[in-house]
Write an enzyme that holds these catalytic residues in place. Structure first.
Site, PDB file in Angstrom:
ATOM      1  N   GLU A  91       0.830  -1.201   0.000  1.00  0.00           N
ATOM      2  CA  GLU A  91       0.000   0.000   0.000  1.00  0.00           C
ATOM      3  C   GLU A  91       0.869   1.256   0.000  1.00  0.00           C
ATOM      4  O   GLU A  91       2.037   1.221   0.390  1.00  0.00           O
ATOM      5  CB  GLU A  91      -0.916  -0.004   1.226  1.00  0.00           C
ATOM      6  CG  GLU A  91      -1.924  -1.145   1.171  1.00  0.00           C
ATOM      7  CD  GLU A  91      -2.950  -1.106   2.291  1.00  0.00           C
ATOM      8  OE1 GLU A  91      -4.027  -1.677   2.102  1.00  0.00           O
ATOM      9  OE2 GLU A  91      -2.693  -0.504   3.353  1.00  0.00           O
ATOM     10  N   CYS A 115       6.209  -4.436  15.926  1.00  0.00           N
ATOM     11  CA  CYS A 115       5.723  -3.395  16.853  1.00  0.00           C
ATOM     12  C   CYS A 115       4.269  -3.701  17.231  1.00  0.00           C
ATOM     13  O   CYS A 115       3.449  -4.053  16.373  1.00  0.00           O
ATOM     14  CB  CYS A 115       5.827  -2.009  16.227  1.00  0.00           C
ATOM     15  SG  CYS A 115       7.544  -1.548  15.878  1.00  0.00           S
ATOM     16  N   GLY A 158       7.041  -1.891   6.087  1.00  0.00           N
ATOM     17  CA  GLY A 158       8.433  -2.328   6.038  1.00  0.00           C
ATOM     18  C   GLY A 158       9.359  -1.478   6.869  1.00  0.00           C
ATOM     19  O   GLY A 158       9.033  -0.354   7.240  1.00  0.00           O
ATOM     20  N   GLU A 159      10.531  -2.057   7.175  1.00  0.00           N
ATOM     21  CA  GLU A 159      11.575  -1.346   7.894  1.00  0.00           C
ATOM     22  C   GLU A 159      12.699  -1.070   6.882  1.00  0.00           C
ATOM     23  O   GLU A 159      13.380  -1.998   6.431  1.00  0.00           O
ATOM     24  CB  GLU A 159      12.067  -2.212   9.078  1.00  0.00           C
ATOM     25  CG  GLU A 159      13.380  -1.792   9.702  1.00  0.00           C
ATOM     26  CD  GLU A 159      13.456  -0.315  10.092  1.00  0.00           C
ATOM     27  OE1 GLU A 159      12.499   0.230  10.667  1.00  0.00           O
ATOM     28  OE2 GLU A 159      14.501   0.308   9.802  1.00  0.00           O
ATOM     29  N   SER A 190      12.173   6.688   7.859  1.00  0.00           N
ATOM     30  CA  SER A 190      11.794   6.373   9.230  1.00  0.00           C
ATOM     31  C   SER A 190      12.268   4.978   9.600  1.00  0.00           C
ATOM     32  O   SER A 190      12.061   4.022   8.862  1.00  0.00           O
ATOM     33  CB  SER A 190      10.268   6.463   9.349  1.00  0.00           C
ATOM     34  OG  SER A 190       9.867   6.210  10.669  1.00  0.00           O
ATOM     35  N   LEU A 214      10.491   6.398  18.257  1.00  0.00           N
ATOM     36  CA  LEU A 214      10.923   6.247  19.649  1.00  0.00           C
ATOM     37  C   LEU A 214       9.775   5.689  20.495  1.00  0.00           C
ATOM     38  O   LEU A 214       9.899   4.651  21.118  1.00  0.00           O
ATOM     39  CB  LEU A 214      11.411   7.603  20.161  1.00  0.00           C
ATOM     40  CG  LEU A 214      12.190   7.595  21.466  1.00  0.00           C
ATOM     41  CD1 LEU A 214      13.415   6.705  21.385  1.00  0.00           C
ATOM     42  CD2 LEU A 214      12.615   9.026  21.833  1.00  0.00           C
ATOM     43  N   HIS A 215       8.675   6.407  20.537  1.00  0.00           N
ATOM     44  CA  HIS A 215       7.427   5.936  21.147  1.00  0.00           C
ATOM     45  C   HIS A 215       7.488   5.633  22.641  1.00  0.00           C
ATOM     46  O   HIS A 215       6.527   5.058  23.189  1.00  0.00           O
ATOM     47  CB  HIS A 215       6.879   4.693  20.427  1.00  0.00           C
ATOM     48  CG  HIS A 215       6.641   4.885  18.952  1.00  0.00           C
ATOM     49  ND1 HIS A 215       6.040   5.992  18.420  1.00  0.00           N
ATOM     50  CD2 HIS A 215       6.944   4.083  17.892  1.00  0.00           C
ATOM     51  CE1 HIS A 215       5.962   5.870  17.110  1.00  0.00           C
ATOM     52  NE2 HIS A 215       6.511   4.743  16.756  1.00  0.00           N
ATOM     53  N   CYS A 331      -1.060   6.529   9.686  1.00  0.00           N
ATOM     54  CA  CYS A 331       0.127   5.789  10.130  1.00  0.00           C
ATOM     55  C   CYS A 331      -0.240   4.485  10.801  1.00  0.00           C
ATOM     56  O   CYS A 331      -1.129   4.436  11.642  1.00  0.00           O
ATOM     57  CB  CYS A 331       0.913   6.598  11.142  1.00  0.00           C
ATOM     58  SG  CYS A 331       1.786   7.911  10.382  1.00  0.00           S
TER      59      CYS A 331
HETATM   60  N1  SAH Z   1       9.637   0.709  10.006  1.00  0.00           N
HETATM   61  C1  SAH Z   1       9.699   2.148  10.032  1.00  0.00           C
HETATM   62  C2  SAH Z   1       8.633   2.805   9.179  1.00  0.00           C
HETATM   63  C3  SAH Z   1       7.277   2.398   9.621  1.00  0.00           C
HETATM   64  S1  SAH Z   1       5.858   3.351   9.688  1.00  0.00           S
HETATM   65  C4  SAH Z   1       9.609   2.640  11.454  1.00  0.00           C
HETATM   66  O1  SAH Z   1       9.351   1.846  12.343  1.00  0.00           O
HETATM   67  O2  SAH Z   1       9.833   3.827  11.678  1.00  0.00           O
HETATM   68  C5  SAH Z   1       6.078   4.977  10.082  1.00  0.00           C
HETATM   69  C6  SAH Z   1       5.633   5.388  11.478  1.00  0.00           C
HETATM   70  O3  SAH Z   1       4.293   5.020  11.825  1.00  0.00           O
HETATM   71  C7  SAH Z   1       6.527   4.775  12.547  1.00  0.00           C
HETATM   72  O4  SAH Z   1       6.911   5.794  13.426  1.00  0.00           O
HETATM   73  C8  SAH Z   1       5.590   3.825  13.232  1.00  0.00           C
HETATM   74  O5  SAH Z   1       6.026   3.536  14.524  1.00  0.00           O
HETATM   75  C9  SAH Z   1       4.291   4.585  13.162  1.00  0.00           C
HETATM   76  N2  SAH Z   1       3.114   3.783  13.462  1.00  0.00           N
HETATM   77  C10 SAH Z   1       2.943   2.452  13.285  1.00  0.00           C
HETATM   78  N3  SAH Z   1       1.726   2.076  13.698  1.00  0.00           N
HETATM   79  C11 SAH Z   1       1.101   3.182  14.151  1.00  0.00           C
HETATM   80  C12 SAH Z   1      -0.189   3.427  14.698  1.00  0.00           C
HETATM   81  N4  SAH Z   1      -1.078   2.452  14.859  1.00  0.00           N
HETATM   82  N5  SAH Z   1      -0.484   4.703  15.043  1.00  0.00           N
HETATM   83  C13 SAH Z   1       0.411   5.700  14.860  1.00  0.00           C
HETATM   84  N6  SAH Z   1       1.625   5.530  14.355  1.00  0.00           N
HETATM   85  C14 SAH Z   1       1.992   4.275  14.004  1.00  0.00           C
END
Ligand code: SAH
Length: 342
Positions: A91, A115, A158-159, A190, A214-215, A331
């Site tokens: 997507e 995650c 993807g990462e 990212s 980071l989260h 996201c």
């Molecule tokens: N693999 C990369 C890119 C992924 S997506 C990474 O982890 O950064 C881009 C962003 O969306 C990342 O910061 C990811 O943590 C965030 N993300 C994933 N699921 C989400 C959700 N349910 N709500 C908000 N952000 C989310």
């Protein structure tokens, strides 16, 4: 025999690949230009017809096509489902801002980072995308927009650093003068924080904006949300960010999806302490709920309070605009569900 994708080759490599055809030297430059404008072999009208047929027989021109699209009624954001040549799908999201179009690109079919809050990882990683398939997503999006995509975010499924070589190849190709020529400063990558690749990337001479997911304000919370945090501590990740800042002179963006586990005022205070003195910016986003996992987002009051706590401590923070919410384009909502639904 599997047809070779030409779109992922550098000009020199393309010339090498086409050498057996015995073409005049300028032909491969012409073909490169056409391919990187999104053309198929059939559209390459300044090539002899016989050559176009010959290319068609041995090579792939555009490896991605649009299978389906949904347009948001809220903000015009378009979510696309792309078809890849092997039957897989990924997507993508095309967003319109006042400064032009931004495309959110996928780098893998699915993701293996696991995650807890993200939809892309639910079915694991099927395979990594080639540089050609990343470029192909842009060519598809360009057929939908009135003007060409000017900004890219590698934030789809993807990462990116789990597909390091093809992502770096893609970044060099997409920014080269003979290609789409999208400035590296208009590209954000990212990562969930793969430390060795972050350090290696700092030395590539590719000044993209690095976003770090980071989260969490500490390792205990981060490990609950992101399995990768068991491999690399926050100290190691933040050190790798400092190294990136030092090498590229660019600030790092921290992404922080607010949820029930990480959003209390004390978490903001702890986060501010960890980031003190760093050339950085925090992007907060209320977590988008994904049906398959139980993690809940937070309300407006919590978001506002969290931001205030950071601002009070002089941490630069903005709230990321959420786009395409009504089409599951936000996201963490990108997934490889198409095939599963068939
Ligand atoms: N693999 C990369 C890119 C992924 S997506 C990474 O982890 O950064 C881009 C962003 O969306 C990342 O910061 C990811 O943590 C965030 N993300 C994933 N699921 C989400 C959700 N349910 N709500 C908000 N952000 C989310």
């Amino acid at each position: 025999m599997k047809k070779k994708e030409l779109l992922g080759l550098f000009p020199q490599e393309l010339a090498e690949e086409l050498r057996p055809l015995g073409l005049p030297a300028f032909r491969s430059a012409q073909i490169f230009q056409w391919l990187h404008r999104g053309a198929g072999f059939a559209d390459m009208t300044n090539l002899p017809k016989a050559l176009r047929t010959q290319l068609e027989e041995s090579f792939v021109d555009q490896p991605v096509s649009i299978l389906e699209k949904r347009v948001s009624k809220l903000d015009g954001t378009v979510k696309m489902l792309y078809a890849l040549r092997d039957g897989n799908c990924v997507e993508g999201v095309l967003m319109r801002y006042h400064y032009g179009y931004t495309l959110c690109l996928s780098t893998q079919v699915g993701c293996r980072m696991g995650c807890a809050f993200c939809a892309s990882t639910l079915g694991g990683c099927v395979r990594s995308l080639s540089a050609a398939e990343m470029l192909g997503q842009i060519h598809c999006a360009n057929t939908l927009a009135e003007e060409h995509v000017s900004n890219l975010v590698l934030m789809g499924s993807g990462e990116p650093f789990d597909n390091y070589d093809e992502v770096v190849r893609f970044l060099r190709l997409v920014s080269c003068e003979e290609g789409l020529h999208i400035g590296l400063r208009h590209i954000s990558l990212s990562t969930c924080g793969l430390v060795p690749q972050m350090r290696r990337f700092a030395e590539e001479g590719l000044p993209v904006t690095l976003s770090l997911s980071l989260h969490a304000p500490n390792d205990v919370i981060r490990r609950r949300l992101m399995p990768v945090a068991r491999a690399y501590s926050m100290d190691e990740v933040l050190d790798a960010c400092r190294y990136y800042i030092e090498k590229t002179g660019r600030r790092v963006i921290f992404e922080y999806a607010l949820n029930e586990m990480n959003s209390a005022p004390e978490h903001a205070a702890e986060l501010a302490g960890r980031l003190r003195g760093m050339q950085c910016h925090v992007n907060v986003i209320p977590l988008n709920t994904v049906a398959e996992n139980a993690i809940q987002g937070v309300n407006e009051a919590v978001v506002t309070r969290f931001m205030q706590e950071l601002e009070k401590r002089h941490i630069s923070v903005t709230r990321r605009r959420e786009m395409g919410d009504d089409i599951d384009g936000a996201c963490g909502q990108l997934r490889r569900h198409y095939l599963e639904e068939q």
